[in-house]
Design an enzyme around this catalytic site. Structure first.
Site, short mmCIF file in Angstrom:
data_model
loop_
_atom_site.label_atom_id
_atom_site.label_comp_id
_atom_site.label_asym_id
_atom_site.label_seq_id
_atom_site.Cartn_x
_atom_site.Cartn_y
_atom_site.Cartn_z
N SER A 112 0.83 -1.20 0.00
CA SER A 112 0.00 0.00 0.00
C SER A 112 0.87 1.26 0.00
O SER A 112 1.57 1.53 -0.97
CB SER A 112 -0.96 -0.03 1.19
N ASP B 183 -9.87 -5.80 -3.62
CA ASP B 183 -9.30 -4.75 -2.78
C ASP B 183 -10.21 -3.51 -2.81
O ASP B 183 -10.43 -2.94 -3.87
CB ASP B 183 -7.90 -4.40 -3.29
N HIS C 111 -7.31 -6.25 0.63
CA HIS C 111 -6.11 -5.41 0.68
C HIS C 111 -4.96 -6.05 1.47
O HIS C 111 -3.83 -5.60 1.37
CB HIS C 111 -6.48 -4.07 1.32
#
Length: 265
Positions: free
Chosen positions: A92, A215, A243
């Site tokens: 991320s 996600d 995610h």
């Protein structure tokens, strides 16, 4: 604070954590460090502004300033550990930092894994789940943190873990004054995580993009975009995955990372 496993066991791998409340090197990457520490020198720092790292006072309110501090932090850490070159694995926010590191100091890094990485085209139209994440402190509670974490996985009922317990365990850290101050400040101004395609096309490192099909924080379409513009990238998509690929499918994820870093993919 640096979580480390396998010092001297093999090539160095720097694991860069995500940007959610309560994130740290250990919380994001514990399972990977345990699985890969017998073959690699696995290093997972807390960024400036997270966990047990430094918390500037007063904190900057521009993500570009935070990014600069974190890039300098990673390079400085490698220098202090006398590591000339390392692999990178970024989740991320950590994926976006990985791309910046590859662009700014290409000679210090070899292969890179980008998992559910931030800084893609969706940054201009963030999901409601991402907006809730960056504004978590508007109404913080253990229950709100648990709801947020439930959006990080495809199906909370199928997740091999207790999201409520994870939220309870991390909530005390999120409510520390220094952690809260840093988090609110970094997301109060321009995000500026996105690199232009012209810069991405110049990154020559082998890159493995890993993304959960479902996600809700950073959509899989971002990784398809990175696949188009990064010259030496390949993409692996996990179905029925959100995610947190490294926590939803830890064995498959860690095997994939190992195969890629060994050059078997």
């Amino acid at each position: 604070m640096v979580a480390r496993a396998g010092a001297g066991a093999g090539p160095a791998v720097v694991f860069l954590h995500g940007g959610g409340p309560g994130a740290s090197g250990w919380s994001n990457w514990r399972l990977a460090l345990e699985a890969l520490g017998d073959r690699y020198d696995c290093i997972a720092p807390d960024y400036v502004g997270y966990g047990e790292s430094t918390h500037p006072e007063p904190p900057p309110t521009d993500m570009r300033v935070w990014t600069r501090m974190r890039l300098d932090q990673v390079i400085g850490m490698l220098d202090a550990l006398e590591i000339e070159r390392a692999h990178l694995v970024g989740n991320s926010l950590g994926g976006a930092l990985t791309l910046h590191l590859l662009m700014e100091a290409p000679e210090r890094f070899e292969r890179a894994v980008l998992m559910g990485t931030a800084g893609g085209p969706s940054s201009d139209r963030p999901s409601q789940e991402l907006i809730r994440m960056v504004t978590f402190y508007s109404d913080p509670s253990p229950e709100a943190l648990g709801r947020l974490y439930s959006w990080f996985v495809h199906d909370p009922d199928d997740f091999d873990g207790d999201l409520d317990q994870i939220a309870q365990d991390r909530f005390a850290m999120t409510m520390r004054d220094d952690v809260r101050r840093s988090y609110v400040a970094q997301f109060s101004g321009p995000s500026q995580l996105t690199l232009p395609d012209s810069a991405l096309r110049r990154i020559q490192h082998p890159i493995l993009l890993v993304h959960g099909r479902d996600d809700m924080i950073n959509p899989v379409s971002d990784s398809y975009h990175f696949l188009k513009v990064l010259p030496n990238a390949q993409l692996y998509v996990f179905g029925r995955c959100g995610h947190w690929t490294q926590l939803e499918y830890p064995q498959r994820f860690n095997h994939l990372v190992d195969e890629f870093l060994r050059g078997a993919l």
